[in-house]
Write a protein that holds these residues in place. Structure first.
Motif, PDB file in Angstrom:
ATOM      1  N   MET A   1       0.852  -1.187   0.000  1.00 19.64           N
ATOM      2  CA  MET A   1       0.000   0.000   0.000  1.00 19.64           C
ATOM      3  C   MET A   1       0.891   1.241   0.000  1.00 19.64           C
ATOM      4  N   GLY A   2       2.006   1.151  -0.695  1.00 21.51           N
ATOM      5  CA  GLY A   2       2.927   2.286  -0.754  1.00 21.51           C
ATOM      6  C   GLY A   2       4.026   2.160   0.269  1.00 21.51           C
ATOM      7  N   ARG A   3       3.712   2.412   1.536  1.00 21.42           N
ATOM      8  CA  ARG A   3       4.746   2.412   2.571  1.00 21.42           C
ATOM      9  C   ARG A   3       4.834   1.084   3.310  1.00 21.42           C
ATOM     10  N   GLU A   4       3.807   0.232   3.189  1.00 19.60           N
ATOM     11  CA  GLU A   4       3.828  -1.059   3.875  1.00 19.60           C
ATOM     12  C   GLU A   4       2.929  -2.050   3.153  1.00 19.60           C
ATOM     13  N   CYS A   5       3.173  -3.291   3.424  1.00 17.43           N
ATOM     14  CA  CYS A   5       2.338  -4.375   2.913  1.00 17.43           C
ATOM     15  C   CYS A   5       1.697  -5.028   4.141  1.00 17.43           C
ATOM     16  N   PRO A   6       0.430  -4.719   4.448  1.00 19.85           N
ATOM     17  CA  PRO A   6      -0.163  -5.168   5.710  1.00 19.85           C
ATOM     18  C   PRO A   6      -0.640  -6.610   5.695  1.00 19.85           C
ATOM     19  N   ARG A   7      -0.427  -7.287   6.800  1.00 16.98           N
ATOM     20  CA  ARG A   7      -0.985  -8.620   7.016  1.00 16.98           C
ATOM     21  C   ARG A   7      -1.156  -8.794   8.519  1.00 16.98           C
ATOM     22  N   TRP A   8      -1.798  -9.879   8.923  1.00 14.87           N
ATOM     23  CA  TRP A   8      -1.916 -10.215  10.338  1.00 14.87           C
ATOM     24  C   TRP A   8      -0.688 -11.008  10.754  1.00 14.87           C
ATOM     25  N   VAL A   9      -0.354 -10.980  12.017  1.00 13.44           N
ATOM     26  CA  VAL A   9       0.751 -11.782  12.530  1.00 13.44           C
ATOM     27  C   VAL A   9       0.464 -13.247  12.170  1.00 13.44           C
ATOM     28  N   PRO A  10       1.408 -13.918  11.500  1.00 12.60           N
ATOM     29  CA  PRO A  10       1.171 -15.316  11.163  1.00 12.60           C
ATOM     30  C   PRO A  10       0.789 -16.136  12.399  1.00 12.60           C
ATOM     31  N   GLY A  11      -0.179 -17.017  12.221  1.00 11.43           N
ATOM     32  CA  GLY A  11      -0.686 -17.828  13.318  1.00 11.43           C
ATOM     33  C   GLY A  11      -1.859 -17.202  14.046  1.00 11.43           C
ATOM     34  N   SER A  12      -2.231 -15.971  13.667  1.00 15.25           N
ATOM     35  CA  SER A  12      -3.327 -15.260  14.338  1.00 15.25           C
ATOM     36  C   SER A  12      -4.683 -15.890  14.044  1.00 15.25           C
ATOM     37  N   THR A  13      -5.614 -15.628  14.955  1.00 17.44           N
ATOM     38  CA  THR A  13      -7.022 -15.937  14.736  1.00 17.44           C
ATOM     39  C   THR A  13      -7.754 -14.609  14.625  1.00 17.44           C
ATOM     40  N   ILE A  14      -8.412 -14.416  13.504  1.00 13.87           N
ATOM     41  CA  ILE A  14      -9.153 -13.183  13.243  1.00 13.87           C
ATOM     42  C   ILE A  14     -10.602 -13.447  13.629  1.00 13.87           C
ATOM     43  N   LYS A  15     -11.042 -12.807  14.691  1.00 12.13           N
ATOM     44  CA  LYS A  15     -12.377 -13.087  15.233  1.00 12.13           C
ATOM     45  C   LYS A  15     -13.392 -12.084  14.709  1.00 12.13           C
ATOM     46  N   TRP A  16     -14.602 -12.579  14.475  1.00  9.72           N
ATOM     47  CA  TRP A  16     -15.643 -11.704  13.943  1.00  9.72           C
ATOM     48  C   TRP A  16     -16.963 -11.922  14.668  1.00  9.72           C
ATOM     49  N   VAL A  17     -17.779 -10.888  14.592  1.00  9.14           N
ATOM     50  CA  VAL A  17     -19.092 -10.891  15.210  1.00  9.14           C
ATOM     51  C   VAL A  17     -20.086 -10.391  14.161  1.00  9.14           C
ATOM     52  N   ALA A  18     -21.342 -10.764  14.294  1.00  8.03           N
ATOM     53  CA  ALA A  18     -22.380 -10.302  13.368  1.00  8.03           C
ATOM     54  C   ALA A  18     -23.347  -9.385  14.104  1.00  8.03           C
ATOM     55  N   TRP A  19     -23.566  -8.209  13.524  1.00 14.34           N
ATOM     56  CA  TRP A  19     -24.534  -7.268  14.070  1.00 14.34           C
ATOM     57  C   TRP A  19     -25.833  -7.358  13.278  1.00 14.34           C
ATOM     58  N   LYS A  20     -26.960  -7.423  13.969  1.00 16.65           N
ATOM     59  CA  LYS A  20     -28.261  -7.519  13.291  1.00 16.65           C
ATOM     60  C   LYS A  20     -28.862  -6.155  12.973  1.00 16.65           C
ATOM     61  N   GLN A  21     -28.420  -5.115  13.667  1.00 19.18           N
ATOM     62  CA  GLN A  21     -28.980  -3.786  13.461  1.00 19.18           C
ATOM     63  C   GLN A  21     -28.793  -3.344  12.015  1.00 19.18           C
ATOM     64  N   GLY A  22     -29.821  -2.680  11.477  1.00 18.62           N
ATOM     65  CA  GLY A  22     -29.707  -2.078  10.153  1.00 18.62           C
ATOM     66  C   GLY A  22     -30.189  -2.937   9.010  1.00 18.62           C
ATOM     67  N   PHE A  23     -30.201  -4.247   9.177  1.00 14.11           N
ATOM     68  CA  PHE A  23     -30.697  -5.107   8.109  1.00 14.11           C
ATOM     69  C   PHE A  23     -32.201  -4.932   7.972  1.00 14.11           C
ATOM     70  N   LYS A  24     -32.705  -5.110   6.751  1.00 14.66           N
ATOM     71  CA  LYS A  24     -34.142  -4.922   6.525  1.00 14.66           C
ATOM     72  C   LYS A  24     -34.977  -5.906   7.334  1.00 14.66           C
ATOM     73  N   THR A  25     -34.468  -7.122   7.468  1.00 15.65           N
ATOM     74  CA  THR A  25     -35.185  -8.138   8.247  1.00 15.65           C
ATOM     75  C   THR A  25     -34.185  -8.930   9.074  1.00 15.65           C
ATOM     76  N   PRO A  26     -34.627  -9.554  10.160  1.00 11.97           N
ATOM     77  CA  PRO A  26     -33.739 -10.444  10.916  1.00 11.97           C
ATOM     78  C   PRO A  26     -33.254 -11.619  10.055  1.00 11.97           C
ATOM     79  N   GLU A  27     -34.086 -12.024   9.099  1.00  7.37           N
ATOM     80  CA  GLU A  27     -33.696 -13.132   8.208  1.00  7.37           C
ATOM     81  C   GLU A  27     -32.506 -12.740   7.335  1.00  7.37           C
ATOM     82  N   ASP A  28     -32.485 -11.491   6.852  1.00  5.68           N
ATOM     83  CA  ASP A  28     -31.337 -11.021   6.060  1.00  5.68           C
ATOM     84  C   ASP A  28     -30.071 -11.023   6.903  1.00  5.68           C
ATOM     85  N   ALA A  29     -30.181 -10.594   8.142  1.00  9.14           N
ATOM     86  CA  ALA A  29     -29.021 -10.571   9.037  1.00  9.14           C
ATOM     87  C   ALA A  29     -28.490 -11.977   9.263  1.00  9.14           C
TER      88      ALA A  29
END
Length: 197
Positions: free
Chosen positions: A1-29
């Motif tokens: 990206m110009g000054r660096e090439c970004p990545r996560w520390v090898p061996g990392s676990t990238i954790k994610w969460v799902a937010w339901k707010q904003g979706f048209k329906t709970p089913e879409d979320a």
């Protein structure tokens, strides 16, 4: 990206969460969360050097899946590795209104997860014939062979992870400092390893 090439520390676990707010329906979320889970499982199957994991609490997550509202046709948008406490993976209305994209939403998410892993678009270095400049302003370096079917390109149909994507991503996460302690490089650009929050 110009000054660096970004990545996560090898061996990392990238954790994610799902937010339901904003979706048209709970089913879409729920649908979006299920498809992101499928995409994460697909990347995890390849043992690329980092993994993805769903968590229940935002405080434990590196990123949140959220609704992005309307767009100019964009289905979803990820981010690159960084030091933020929380990032957003946005999914937009066309993901639900266009049947082809809705059915293949998990494949769209494999592309966005590619960005989250630090991958650029396959065409980032190509010249735009209309301007004579490269398509993307932020600099990129090619690691591995080109593949016009890469998960990191745009096509009329949802993308699919190719063997070249897997091999290149594994090679990217296998890069280590040299014997003199110099940081790993991609081309002439130093890697910047970020720890997922």
């Amino acid at each position: 990206m110009g000054r660096e090439c970004p990545r996560w520390v090898p061996g990392s676990t990238i954790k994610w969460v799902a937010w339901k707010q904003g979706f048209k329906t709970p089913e879409d979320a729920d649908y979006a969360a299920q498809h992101l889970h499928l995409a994460c499982q697909k990347w995890n199957e390849f043992n690329i050097g980092v993994s993805f994991e769903w968590v229940e609490e935002t405080k434990d997550a590196t990123f949140a899946l959220c609704h992005g509202g309307d767009s100019d046709g964009t289905v979803a948008k990820g981010f690159f590795p960084n030091a933020n406490d929380l990032n957003l993976l946005r999914v937009y209305n066309p993901a639900f209104s266009k049947p082809r994209w809705k059915a293949g939403l998990w494949k769209v998410f494999t592309h966005e997860l590619g960005h989250i892993l630090g991958l650029r678009h396959e065409f980032a270095l190509d010249l735009n014939p209309a301007t004579g400049k490269v398509w993307e302003e932020a600099k990129a370096v090619q690691l591995g062979p080109r593949n016009e079917n890469s998960v990191m390109t745009y096509k009329r149909d949802p993308p699919e992870i190719q063997e070249s994507d897997v091999e290149s991503t594994r090679a990217f996460y296998a890069l280590r400092e040299d014997d003199d302690g110099n940081p790993p490089m991609v081309g002439l650009t130093e890697l910047a390893d970020y720890t997922p929050m």
